[in-house]
Structure formats: structure tokens, C-alpha cells
Design an enzyme around this catalytic site. Structure first.
Site, PDB file in Angstrom:
ATOM      1  N   GLY A 160      31.264  16.296-105.040  1.00 29.94           N
ATOM      2  CA  GLY A 160      30.623  16.523-106.330  1.00 29.94           C
ATOM      3  C   GLY A 160      30.395  18.003-106.549  1.00 29.94           C
ATOM      4  N   CYS A 164      25.800  20.242 -98.864  1.00 28.67           N
ATOM      5  CA  CYS A 164      25.853  20.871-100.187  1.00 28.67           C
ATOM      6  C   CYS A 164      26.749  22.097-100.092  1.00 28.67           C
ATOM      7  CB  CYS A 164      24.456  21.279-100.654  1.00 28.67           C
ATOM      8  SG  CYS A 164      24.456  22.006-102.305  1.00 28.67           S
ATOM      9  N   LEU A 165      27.686  22.220-101.025  1.00 27.21           N
ATOM     10  CA  LEU A 165      28.617  23.354-101.006  1.00 27.21           C
ATOM     11  C   LEU A 165      27.881  24.680-101.202  1.00 27.21           C
ATOM     12  CD1 LEU A 165      31.506  21.758-103.092  1.00 27.21           C
ATOM     13  CD2 LEU A 165      31.495  22.200-100.624  1.00 27.21           C
ATOM     14  N   GLU A 172      23.675  15.533-107.471  1.00 30.25           N
ATOM     15  CA  GLU A 172      24.139  16.423-108.563  1.00 30.25           C
ATOM     16  C   GLU A 172      23.087  16.551-109.661  1.00 30.25           C
ATOM     17  OE1 GLU A 172      26.438  18.153-107.740  1.00 30.25           O
ATOM     18  OE2 GLU A 172      27.322  16.884-106.204  1.00 30.25           O
ATOM     19  N   HIS A 216      20.616  19.152-108.870  1.00 29.95           N
ATOM     20  CA  HIS A 216      21.078  20.525-109.148  1.00 29.95           C
ATOM     21  C   HIS A 216      20.765  20.942-110.584  1.00 29.95           C
ATOM     22  CE1 HIS A 216      23.206  21.991-105.617  1.00 29.95           C
ATOM     23  NE2 HIS A 216      23.928  20.885-105.514  1.00 29.95           N
TER      24      HIS A 216
HETATM   25  O1  GNR Z   1      30.510  17.652-100.907  1.00 22.72           O
HETATM   26  C1  GNR Z   1      29.394  17.164-100.950  1.00 22.72           C
HETATM   27  N1  GNR Z   1      29.101  16.133-100.124  1.00 22.72           N
HETATM   28  C2  GNR Z   1      27.962  15.372-100.244  1.00 22.72           C
HETATM   29  C3  GNR Z   1      27.639  14.525 -99.197  1.00 22.72           C
HETATM   30  C4  GNR Z   1      26.540  13.721 -99.276  1.00 22.72           C
HETATM   31  C5  GNR Z   1      25.743  13.763-100.398  1.00 22.72           C
HETATM   32  C6  GNR Z   1      26.032  14.623-101.420  1.00 22.72           C
HETATM   33  C7  GNR Z   1      27.134  15.415-101.356  1.00 22.72           C
HETATM   34  S1  GNR Z   1      27.522  16.455-102.672  1.00 22.72           S
HETATM   35  C8  GNR Z   1      28.372  17.727-101.840  1.00 22.72           C
HETATM   36  C9  GNR Z   1      28.937  18.728-102.822  1.00 22.72           C
HETATM   37  C10 GNR Z   1      27.806  19.445-103.509  1.00 22.72           C
HETATM   38  O2  GNR Z   1      27.146  20.316-103.011  1.00 22.72           O
HETATM   39  N2  GNR Z   1      27.510  19.044-104.712  1.00 22.72           N
HETATM   40  O3  GNR Z   1      26.461  19.588-105.365  1.00 22.72           O
HETATM   41 NI    NI Z   2      25.098  20.285-103.819  1.00 25.08          NI
END
Ligand code: GNR
Ligand code: NI
Length: 168
Positions: free
Chosen positions: A46, A94-95, A137, A140
Site C-alpha cells: 500500500g 511501513c515504507l 493507509e 497515514h
Molecule cells: O508494504 C507495506 N506492508 C504492510 C504490511 C503490513 C501492514 C501494512 C503494510 S503497508 C506497507 C506499505 C506502507 O507503508 N504503506 O503506507
Molecule cells: Ni505506511
């Protein structure tokens, strides 16, 4: 399409409250295409627009597995309209906080309303990883991050580590 740089903590942009999209125009569609390309390249399941520096209520998600067909989901102005009673624990990443995992308990089922790429209002009920990703998401969009589920001590330790890494 373009791969966009992903903003990481402690950049204060990630704490902004994103504003609703007023109309689904070419710019919005381009943003979502770039976000999908960025998410697939990362790779991630996401991405919220604020993670690429755009404070708009736009989210892309794809929880399909590597061996499956892609199933991109674009959510504009998503809102939670229902949450299940049962919860599930899941270790989230989270990225914007690379290499950090946080175990988070959230409702297992969620129902949302959102505008799709065609500008149509949609309702979607989800469970499993999709439900978890949707809630991650939507957090965020309100400046909320997975480290906010930790104690202040643990959160501050992680923030300090990222500040130091950026200095070096
Ligand atoms: O890549 C992502 N993996 C994930 C794993 C478990 C719960 C949520 C996520 S979202 C994350 C990508 C991201 O930071 N989206 O905001
Ligand atoms: Ni995230």
C-alpha cells in the site's frame, strides 16, 4: 509513469493531515499511476499520497501475491463506515520507516466508502491483509504512523535512530 521518492521519518510532512480530493482529474489519475508504480517498485502492499509528499486523501493498495494477477485498488477520500468486533494481530511494516516491524491489533473486518478512478462512490468490505492495509493507509491520511502504537520510549528510540542515520 514515474517512480517517486518515498519520504521517511522523521520528516514532519508525514504528520500532516491530508486534504480531500475535490475532483478526479488527470492530475489525480497521474498521481495514482505514479503511486502504484512506486508501490510495486518498493515493493509494498500500500501507499498513501503523503508518503510521496502530496497531502491529498489518496491511497493505493495491492495485496495480491507474487504468483497472482495484480489487483490494484485506488481509493480517493476513503472513509471507514464500519469496523468488525473481532480484532487481529499483525506485524506491520511501513515504507516510510524501513526495517521496522510493529505488532498492531486492529479490527479484522472493515467497511469503507471511497471514490474510485471513475469518480464513482464505492463501498468495500474487507478482511485479512486487505483490511489491515486499508487501516494502515487511512492512518497515514491523518498523520498517524505505526510507531504511534508503541510506548513513547520505543517510539523515541526509533526516531532517534533515523535522525542519526540521516545525519551520517
Ligand atoms: O508494504 C507495506 N506492508 C504492510 C504490511 C503490513 C501492514 C501494512 C503494510 S503497508 C506497507 C506499505 C506502507 O507503508 N504503506 O503506507
Ligand atoms: Ni505506511
Amino acid at each position: 509513469m514515474s517512480i517517486l521518492p518515498i519520504i521517511t521519518i522523521p520528516d514532519p510532512v508525514l504528520r500532516k493531515i491530508s486534504e480531500p480530493v475535490e475532483r478526479v482529474d488527470a492530475q489525480t489519475l497521474r498521481l495514482m499511476d505514479d503511486m502504484l508504480e512506486t508501490m510495486y517498485a518498493a515493493p509494498g502492499v500500500g501507499l498513501a499520497a503523503i508518503q510521496v509528499g502530496v497531502p491529498r486523501r489518496v491511497v493505493v493498495i495491492d495485496t495480491s501475491e507474487e504468483d497472482e494477477e495484480k489487483s490494484p485498488l485506488c481509493l480517493i477520500n476513503p472513509e471507514i463506515v464500519g469496523l468488525g468486533q473481532k480484532t487481529r494481530l499483525y506485524e506491520e511494516g511501513c515504507l516510510s520507516i524501513p526495517d521496522v516491524r510493529v505488532e498492531i491489533e486492529r479490527p479484522e473486518m472493515v467497511t469503507i466508502r471511497y471514490i474510485d478512478r471513475e469518480g464513482q462512490l464505492q463501498e468495500l468490505s474487507a478482511d485479512g491483509l486487505l483490511a489491515t492495509a486499508i487501516q494502515h493507509e487511512l492512518d497515514h491520511l491523518d498523520g498517524q504512523l505505526i510507531i504511534d502504537f508503541l510506548s513513547r520510549l520505543k517510539r523515541d528510540m526509533i526516531i532517534r535512530k533515523f535522525k542519526k542515520a540521516k545525519r551520517e
